[in-house]
Each structure stands twice: as C-alpha cells, then as structure tokens.
Design an enzyme around this catalytic site. Structure first.
Site, short mmCIF file in Angstrom:
data_model
loop_
_atom_site.label_atom_id
_atom_site.label_comp_id
_atom_site.label_asym_id
_atom_site.label_seq_id
_atom_site.Cartn_x
_atom_site.Cartn_y
_atom_site.Cartn_z
N CYS A 98 0.83 -1.20 0.00
CA CYS A 98 0.00 0.00 0.00
C CYS A 98 0.86 1.26 0.00
O CYS A 98 0.51 2.27 -0.59
CB CYS A 98 -0.92 0.01 1.21
SG CYS A 98 -2.28 -1.14 1.06
N CYS A 103 13.64 7.33 -6.87
CA CYS A 103 12.19 7.10 -6.89
C CYS A 103 11.66 7.68 -5.57
O CYS A 103 12.13 8.71 -5.11
CB CYS A 103 11.86 5.62 -7.08
SG CYS A 103 12.45 4.57 -5.75
#
Ligand code: ZN
Length: 488
Positions: free
Chosen positions: A286, A446
């Site tokens: 998640c 990232c």
C-alpha cells in the site's frame, strides 16, 4: 460400507465410537442409515425439516459435499465421510459462556444485541468470553478494533510496534491527528477502552516473528490478520494451522479487497490458495501502490463480521470462499477455495511442522530491530552503486555534468519532484534507453529507493556503467536536503 468419522462432541451419541461403518449408495443414504442406527444423532445433524444443519459440514473424503452436488453424491466402498460441526468441541472458538454473566450495565449497553434471537444473552456471553488477537493496528486493525470493542469481545490482543504518522490518518480511523508520533498500540487501546470499558486489551508491542508467534497466539481463540506484508501473512497462516486456530484474513490494494476465513474446521489455509509468495517487488505494498482510504473500513468490517459469527456459531462462515470486493465497480464476487490435499501446511503430507524464517521464504530483507523504515536504516552504510541525497545536492550545486532520472509515476511526480530530474517511469525505462547517453554519469531516484534500484539494474544490464541509486529516494531528499518537498 462407507466409514463415517464421528467428531468428538458427537461421540456421546454413538456409544463413544469415533468411526462407524454404514451402508448406503449415496452420502444422503449413509447419513440416513447412520441416524437410524443412532437416533440421538438426528437432531445434531438435521433440522426439523430434515435438512442438514447449516453449522454441520459434511465431507466426502476430503471434499465438502456442497461442492459435489449435495447429499445425492455417490458414496463408494472405502469412502470416508466426515461430519464437521462448526461449533463444538475442539473447533469451538470460545470457552463455555456460563462464567461470564452480564452486569446490569452490560445488559443495557448490549440491548440491541440481546434482542436478536441469534445473539441473545447466551451469545453476548460468548462474545464476552471470547479472546481475539488483532495482528496490526493499521488500516484493517482500525475498524476491527473499534467495532469488536463495541460489540463486547471480552479480550482483544493487539500486536503492533509502529507509531502513528501523518500518512496513516487517511484510513486508520482509530488514530487521530493528535496521536501522530504515539505508539499505535497506545492510541488504539485508548480509543477502544473509551468505547468499551468492560473489555480487556492486551498490548503486544513487538514485531510478530517465528520466535514469538506461537506463544502470543496460544492465548487467543481466533486470529485476525490485518498485516500488509507477505512474510507476516505466511507466519500468521502457519501459526494458525499449527495451533488449530481460525485465521480471519483480509487484504487491500488501491480499490480492491479480499477476505476469507482460513484454517477453520478443515477448510483451506492461505498456503492452499498461495503455496508460495510472489517474487519480491512484484506486488507493491500500500505504501508503494496506494489504497483508497475507505477500503480498509469495508474489508476490516467484513473480517469483524466473520469474527463475531465464528464466536457466536451462527450463519455461514466465509470458509472455502474468497470474497472479492471491487470499489470502483461496487461489486462483491466470491470464488470457491479448495483445500489443497498436498498443501505443505495443512495437507496430508504436510512439511511445515514448525515455524520457519518467513523473510527468507519470501525473499525480502529482515526488518531492522527497531522497526525503522528502510530509508532510515540505510543511512548508516553506503553500498556500492548508491549515492547519498546530500552528495546529489552537492553535484547539482557544483553544476557537475550528470543525469538525474526520476522513475516514479507521473501522478507521483505531480505531488513533488526535484526540478533537475528527468521523469521516466520504471515501466518505460527498457523502451526509452535510447534517450540516454551510455557514457553519462547517471543517478536514479524514486520515492524510497526500491524502484530506482530496479531501474539501476535494468540500466546496468543494458550496458550503462556509471549508474548510481539515490539512497532513500525523494523521501530522504525531503528529510535531509529540502524540507519544503512534501512527503507522501
Ligand atoms: Zn493449506
């Protein structure tokens, strides 16, 4: 002659026999012959209309006859028929309720339960006698904790070692803004106790691990899995199978959720469904993939409902069925789950007879002892092929010639970015290699460093030599270089 296995609680009706040989051409005929032979069994197995009671499952060999076409199913010589009642003997999830009488206050509090015939005083006493363990006080744990406390579960244990942070508040409704920085255990326990002072809360402040799981689980009737990672899922499953405790499962991702009850009454376990974990990194968490904040509320409450039903012994438990929820389509579907007879955890030739190293099994690194996020844990050492955010900043300030690549998704780039970086989402890197100069110095980043590590691997395989991964990603950049960059 087919052999009928009699479960412990029903043996009082069969003269203590644990197996009875009965003739009959179908399962229905075998059962009819059985109750002719032992008339007291009739009301245990059949209701007044002569139908199988909903809480008695009948298995022909290892198949639930519901999947085989009801009791018209042929029974052959040597077949074994098992009667599996859902609330009896060893499979009962709660202690006998007599000792847990309700006070006047409790009778008032639970009055809307007490007037439901299927619950009543006896059912409420069962809830009071029940001991439920919540693994995790996060997205799924939040609605579970609140509603199970309100419903009157007598003892709820919670396993968690995390602290509340701002990114939790979008879905973990048991924690409030003022709780940020507090232990989730303390925050959750306070809310639950506030809702229901009659219940007992046990805080297990630890990361669930092979070394402690059996010891923690043994004191509970039923385990509710609200975790978010594969090692813990397999650990919870195996511990539940080994101890014979039901595992109420739920999982969530973006707009989709799943729920089922594993390891209950001869039903399938998590490993029957997924014998092995996906390769690390294939299924994002998640934290990487996101989740609709409302979703854990829905799935957590499916788990809470199943928990209460199992304790009360009412209804049809979500056993052997995987409930799938799609929030965008607003649809529930269900898939049949079969017990895998060769399951390594619960099959006939099981190989998992004790808990193993689940991080190794899932191919993921062990968490740091303090439970610190990977980005922080990484600060202590710089591995080859990695570069610190502060060094990247210095290179930018000096005007060093190098290419900074951001491999996150465009919607993440819109949340925050480092202006000098070129956006190439990880999935597009292999197709866009020709945009890049093989001789250039390249730094890849990232969000937290995982995807950029993969991108570095792709670039190196393609012949790029001077490639480095920015450690900790843009989160570390926000922490250590530019606090005005929002974290998400
Ligand atoms: Zn299994």
């Amino acid at each position: 002659m087919a052999k009928v296995l009699i479960p412990t609680p029903l043996r009082q009706f069969t003269g203590k026999q644990d197996a009875v040989s009965v003739s009959g051409g179908t399962v229905g005929e075998v059962l009819a012959a059985l109750i002719t032979q032992f008339p007291d069994l009739r009301k245990q197995i059949f209701n007044d209309e002569g139908k199988l009671r909903s809480f008695v499952n009948v298995y022909l060999n290892d198949e639930d006859i519901r999947y085989l076409g009801k009791d018209g199913t042929a029974a052959k010589e040597d077949d074994t028929i098992s009667l599996v009642p859902s609330i009896a003997g060893g499979s009962s999830v709660t202690a006998p309720p007599e000792t847990d009488s309700l006070s006047k206050d409790e009778i008032l509090r639970y009055s809307r339960h007490l007037i439901i015939p299927e619950v009543g005083v006896e059912g409420q006493q069962k809830l009071k006698a029940a001991k439920v363990l919540l693994v995790g006080a996060g997205g799924l744990g939040a609605p579970l904790g609140l509603y199970l406390a309100a419903a009157g579960i007598g003892k709820i244990g919670i396993v968690d070692f995390d602290v509340v942070d701002f990114t939790n508040l979008q879905r973990q409704v048991i924690h409030s803004t003022a709780d940020v920085g507090r232990k989730k255990l303390d925050s959750a326990a306070e809310k639950m106790q506030g809702i229901n002072p009659h219940m007992k809360i046990v805080k297990h402040e630890t990361a669930l691990a092979s070394e402690n799981a059996l010891d923690i689980f043994k004191d509970y009737d039923l385990i509710v899995d609200g975790t978010d990672n594969f090692p813990t899922r397999y650990l919870v499953n195996d511990a539940c199978v080994l101890l014979g405790k039901p595992n109420v499962y739920g999982s969530i991702f973006r707009f989709e959720g799943q729920s089922t009850v594993f390891a209950y009454n001869g039903g399938p376990c998590y490993r029957c469904l997924y014998p092995e974990p996906p390769p690390p990194g294939l299924v994002p968490s998640c934290a990487e993939g996101g989740v609709l904040g409302i979703l854990p509320g829905i799935i957590g409450l499916v788990q809470a409902t199943e928990t209460v039903k199992l304790i009360l012994g009412i209804g049809e438990p979500l056993v052997g069925r995987l409930l799938l929820y799609d929030a965008l389509g607003m649809r529930f579907r269900e898939l049949k789950l079969r017990k895998n007879l060769e399951c390594p955890a619960c099959g006939a030739h099981r190989t998992i007879t004790k808990l193993i190293d689940y991080h190794q099994f899932c191919g993921v690194p062990h968490p740091s002892p303090e439970g610190a996020p990977a980005a922080q844990a990484q600060e202590t050492t710089v591995n080859e092929g990695e570069i610190e955010v502060t060094e990247v900043k210095a290179m930018l300030d000096r005007g060093d010639p190098f290419l900074l690549i951001d491999v996150r998704e465009p919607h993440e780039h819109r949340i925050c970015n480092i202006p000098a970086a070129k956006l190439i989402p990880l999935g597009e890197v292999p197709q866009r290699l020709d945009e890049l100069d093989k001789s250039a110095d390249i730094v890849v980043h990232c969000k937290s460093g995982m995807r950029s590590a993969k991108a570095c691997g792709i670039l190196k395989q393609a012949g790029f030599r001077r490639v480095r991964n920015m450690k900790g990603g843009i989160l570390a950049w926000s922490d250590r270089v530019d606090p005005s960059v929002p974290k998400y």
